[in-house]
Structures are given as structure tokens and as C-alpha cells.
Design a protein around this motif. Structure first.
Motif, mmCIF file in Angstrom:
data_model
loop_
_atom_site.group_PDB
_atom_site.id
_atom_site.type_symbol
_atom_site.label_atom_id
_atom_site.label_comp_id
_atom_site.label_asym_id
_atom_site.label_seq_id
_atom_site.Cartn_x
_atom_site.Cartn_y
_atom_site.Cartn_z
ATOM 1 N N ALA A 80 0.375 -0.412 0.000
ATOM 2 C CA ALA A 80 0.000 0.000 0.000
ATOM 3 C C ALA A 80 0.940 1.031 0.000
ATOM 4 O O ALA A 80 0.959 1.853 -0.738
ATOM 5 C CB ALA A 80 -0.621 -1.255 -0.018
ATOM 6 N N ARG A 98 2.674 -3.038 1.378
ATOM 7 C CA ARG A 98 1.840 -2.739 2.541
ATOM 8 C C ARG A 98 0.466 -2.362 2.003
ATOM 9 O O ARG A 98 0.346 -1.634 1.025
ATOM 10 C CB ARG A 98 2.407 -1.571 3.347
ATOM 11 C CG ARG A 98 3.838 -1.734 3.814
ATOM 12 C CD ARG A 98 4.084 -2.747 4.883
ATOM 13 N NE ARG A 98 3.391 -2.435 6.120
ATOM 14 C CZ ARG A 98 3.295 -3.284 7.131
ATOM 15 N NH1 ARG A 98 3.851 -4.470 7.047
ATOM 16 N NH2 ARG A 98 2.661 -2.961 8.216
ATOM 17 N N ALA A 99 -0.567 -2.860 2.647
ATOM 18 C CA ALA A 99 -1.944 -2.551 2.269
ATOM 19 C C ALA A 99 -2.688 -2.117 3.523
ATOM 20 O O ALA A 99 -2.233 -2.352 4.638
ATOM 21 C CB ALA A 99 -2.599 -3.777 1.647
ATOM 22 N N ARG A 100 -3.821 -1.480 3.328
ATOM 23 C CA ARG A 100 -4.615 -1.005 4.449
ATOM 24 C C ARG A 100 -5.930 -1.780 4.529
ATOM 25 O O ARG A 100 -6.658 -1.858 3.545
ATOM 26 C CB ARG A 100 -4.896 0.488 4.275
ATOM 27 C CG ARG A 100 -3.642 1.326 4.490
ATOM 28 C CD ARG A 100 -3.794 2.752 4.000
ATOM 29 N NE ARG A 100 -3.814 2.901 2.557
ATOM 30 C CZ ARG A 100 -2.761 2.752 1.754
ATOM 31 N NH1 ARG A 100 -1.602 2.408 2.229
ATOM 32 N NH2 ARG A 100 -2.858 2.932 0.460
ATOM 33 N N ILE A 117 -9.636 -1.952 5.541
ATOM 34 C CA ILE A 117 -10.688 -0.957 5.730
ATOM 35 C C ILE A 117 -11.743 -1.548 6.666
ATOM 36 O O ILE A 117 -12.273 -2.624 6.426
ATOM 37 C CB ILE A 117 -11.348 -0.573 4.381
ATOM 38 C CG1 ILE A 117 -10.285 -0.136 3.363
ATOM 39 C CG2 ILE A 117 -12.412 0.494 4.593
ATOM 40 C CD1 ILE A 117 -9.459 1.053 3.773
ATOM 41 N N TYR A 169 -6.932 3.217 10.272
ATOM 42 C CA TYR A 169 -6.760 2.014 9.469
ATOM 43 C C TYR A 169 -5.578 1.195 9.970
ATOM 44 O O TYR A 169 -4.706 1.685 10.666
ATOM 45 C CB TYR A 169 -6.589 2.356 7.990
ATOM 46 C CG TYR A 169 -5.380 3.197 7.666
ATOM 47 C CD1 TYR A 169 -4.136 2.610 7.494
ATOM 48 C CD2 TYR A 169 -5.486 4.570 7.507
ATOM 49 C CE1 TYR A 169 -3.023 3.365 7.203
ATOM 50 C CE2 TYR A 169 -4.370 5.336 7.210
ATOM 51 C CZ TYR A 169 -3.144 4.732 7.057
ATOM 52 O OH TYR A 169 -2.046 5.475 6.762
ATOM 53 N N ARG A 170 -5.592 -0.070 9.614
ATOM 54 C CA ARG A 170 -4.531 -1.009 9.983
ATOM 55 C C ARG A 170 -3.742 -1.354 8.722
ATOM 56 O O ARG A 170 -4.312 -1.770 7.728
ATOM 57 C CB ARG A 170 -5.148 -2.261 10.580
ATOM 58 C CG ARG A 170 -4.140 -3.302 10.971
ATOM 59 C CD ARG A 170 -4.828 -4.489 11.601
ATOM 60 N NE ARG A 170 -3.845 -5.531 11.850
ATOM 61 C CZ ARG A 170 -4.138 -6.787 12.006
ATOM 62 N NH1 ARG A 170 -5.397 -7.183 11.964
ATOM 63 N NH2 ARG A 170 -3.200 -7.671 12.214
ATOM 64 N N THR A 171 -2.442 -1.194 8.778
ATOM 65 C CA THR A 171 -1.583 -1.534 7.650
ATOM 66 C C THR A 171 -1.057 -2.946 7.852
ATOM 67 O O THR A 171 -0.632 -3.306 8.949
ATOM 68 C CB THR A 171 -0.408 -0.541 7.548
ATOM 69 O OG1 THR A 171 -0.946 0.772 7.422
ATOM 70 C CG2 THR A 171 0.446 -0.829 6.340
ATOM 71 N N GLN A 181 -5.585 5.254 -5.214
ATOM 72 C CA GLN A 181 -5.887 4.061 -4.426
ATOM 73 C C GLN A 181 -6.801 3.123 -5.214
ATOM 74 O O GLN A 181 -7.558 3.561 -6.075
ATOM 75 C CB GLN A 181 -6.589 4.432 -3.109
ATOM 76 C CG GLN A 181 -5.822 5.386 -2.241
ATOM 77 C CD GLN A 181 -4.564 4.774 -1.686
ATOM 78 O OE1 GLN A 181 -4.529 3.624 -1.285
ATOM 79 N NE2 GLN A 181 -3.485 5.550 -1.673
ATOM 80 N N VAL A 201 -9.628 -4.343 1.418
ATOM 81 C CA VAL A 201 -8.224 -3.953 1.525
ATOM 82 C C VAL A 201 -7.926 -2.896 0.468
ATOM 83 O O VAL A 201 -8.324 -3.023 -0.688
ATOM 84 C CB VAL A 201 -7.309 -5.179 1.335
ATOM 85 C CG1 VAL A 201 -5.854 -4.795 1.491
ATOM 86 C CG2 VAL A 201 -7.677 -6.280 2.322
ATOM 87 N N GLN A 202 -7.196 -1.855 0.870
ATOM 88 C CA GLN A 202 -6.862 -0.756 -0.032
ATOM 89 C C GLN A 202 -5.377 -0.804 -0.374
ATOM 90 O O GLN A 202 -4.533 -1.000 0.504
ATOM 91 C CB GLN A 202 -7.203 0.569 0.645
ATOM 92 C CG GLN A 202 -7.077 1.777 -0.245
ATOM 93 C CD GLN A 202 -7.526 3.022 0.501
ATOM 94 O OE1 GLN A 202 -7.073 3.280 1.602
ATOM 95 N NE2 GLN A 202 -8.431 3.772 -0.103
ATOM 96 N N ASP A 258 -2.156 1.031 -2.976
ATOM 97 C CA ASP A 258 -1.759 2.131 -3.845
ATOM 98 C C ASP A 258 -1.797 1.616 -5.277
ATOM 99 O O ASP A 258 -1.242 0.554 -5.588
ATOM 100 C CB ASP A 258 -0.345 2.612 -3.520
ATOM 101 C CG ASP A 258 -0.263 3.337 -2.185
ATOM 102 O OD1 ASP A 258 -1.320 3.793 -1.690
ATOM 103 O OD2 ASP A 258 0.840 3.452 -1.647
#
Length: 140
Positions: free
Chosen positions: A11, A33-35, A37, A43-45, A106, A120-121, A123
Motif C-alpha cells: 500500500a 503494505r496494504a490497508r 478498511i 486504518y490497519r496496515t 488508491q 483492503v486498499q 496504492d
């Protein structure tokens, strides 16, 4: 949650690696790395691996680490590479994996399984770089 998308395989800053396998070409792996949601405003990475194996040229994999799974095993989702490509441009997917752009930088990937839904988010630049590498000639 662990499942395979209904379409069969045929992310932040990330690190790229090329891993040799017994196949003639190398596997492409991108650690990113992703976040996650959730309803929580914070948010949690999490660490995620994006993988592509030339032996399965139509599929990509997103692998979540074992410590995030109730079973204590890597949680791997396999779905069409074309789905990931299309989801960076417009909402797509009707099965276990759904992808859509979220603003200009995103993308959101939604994973559906019997245990629930994970959102999951990522980049978009990271996902595009990974996809470019899946089309690049293998280097050793």
C-alpha cells in the motif's frame, strides 16, 4: 478467510523480488503494505505479497501472512490477472474478488468468503508496477 475466485487461474512502498523456481521463467513477487478498511476511523496496515507465476499466465495471487489467519496459515487468493487490470480502471468483479479504483491513487480489493468480507486498499502505483513486471521478460 481463504478462497479461490470463481474465475479459475489459466500500500504503500513495496519491495520487489524475483524468485527462481523449477519452471523456466522466474516467479514475480512484490511485497507491499496494504490497508485494511473497517468501521474504525484508524486504518490497519498489513504486509501482503503479490505473486505471479509464468506457469499460470492468466492468474495473479494476493497472499496475506499466516498471523492474520485464524488457521495460522498463509491466506492466498487466486484470481485472473485481467480482473486486477480492469479493476484499476473501473469497478469490476462479481464473485469472490471485486476491485475498483478509489480516487486517483488508491484501489480497493474486496474478498468474499463464507467467513465474511475483507476490504483492503492498495496504492494503484504499486499494483501497476506489479502488473508491468508480470509482462516483462523474465530476468535471472
Amino acid at each position: 478467510m481463504s478462497a479461490t475466485a470463481e474465475n479459475p487461474p489459466a500500500a504503500a512502498a513495496g519491495t520487489a523480488t524475483v524468485t527462481d523456481t523449477t519452471a523456466p521463467a522466474a516467479v514475480v513477487e512484490e511485497r507491499v503494505r496494504a490497508r485494511v478498511i473497517t468501521d474504525d476511523p484508524l486504518y490497519r496496515t498489513i504486509p501482503v505479497s503479490l505473486r505471479f507465476a509464468p506457469a499460470e499466465p492468466l492468474a495473479v495471487r494476493i497472499v496475506f501472512p499466516a498471523d492474520l489467519s485464524p488457521e495460522g496459515t498463509d491466506n492466498e487468493w487466486v484470481f485472473p490477472r485481467a480482473l486486477l487490470e480492469a479493476g484499476l480502471q473501473a469497478p469490476t468483479g462479481t464473485g469472490d474478488v471485486r476491485i475498483w479504483p478509489c480516487g486517483r491513487v488508491q484501489a480497493v480489493v474486496e474478498f468474499h468468503s463464507p467467513e465474511g468480507v475483507a476490504v483492503v486498499q492498495f496504492d494503484i502505483a504499486v499494483l501497476r508496477r506489479f502488473l508491468r513486471r508480470t509482462y516483462a521478460p523474465a530476468t535471472r
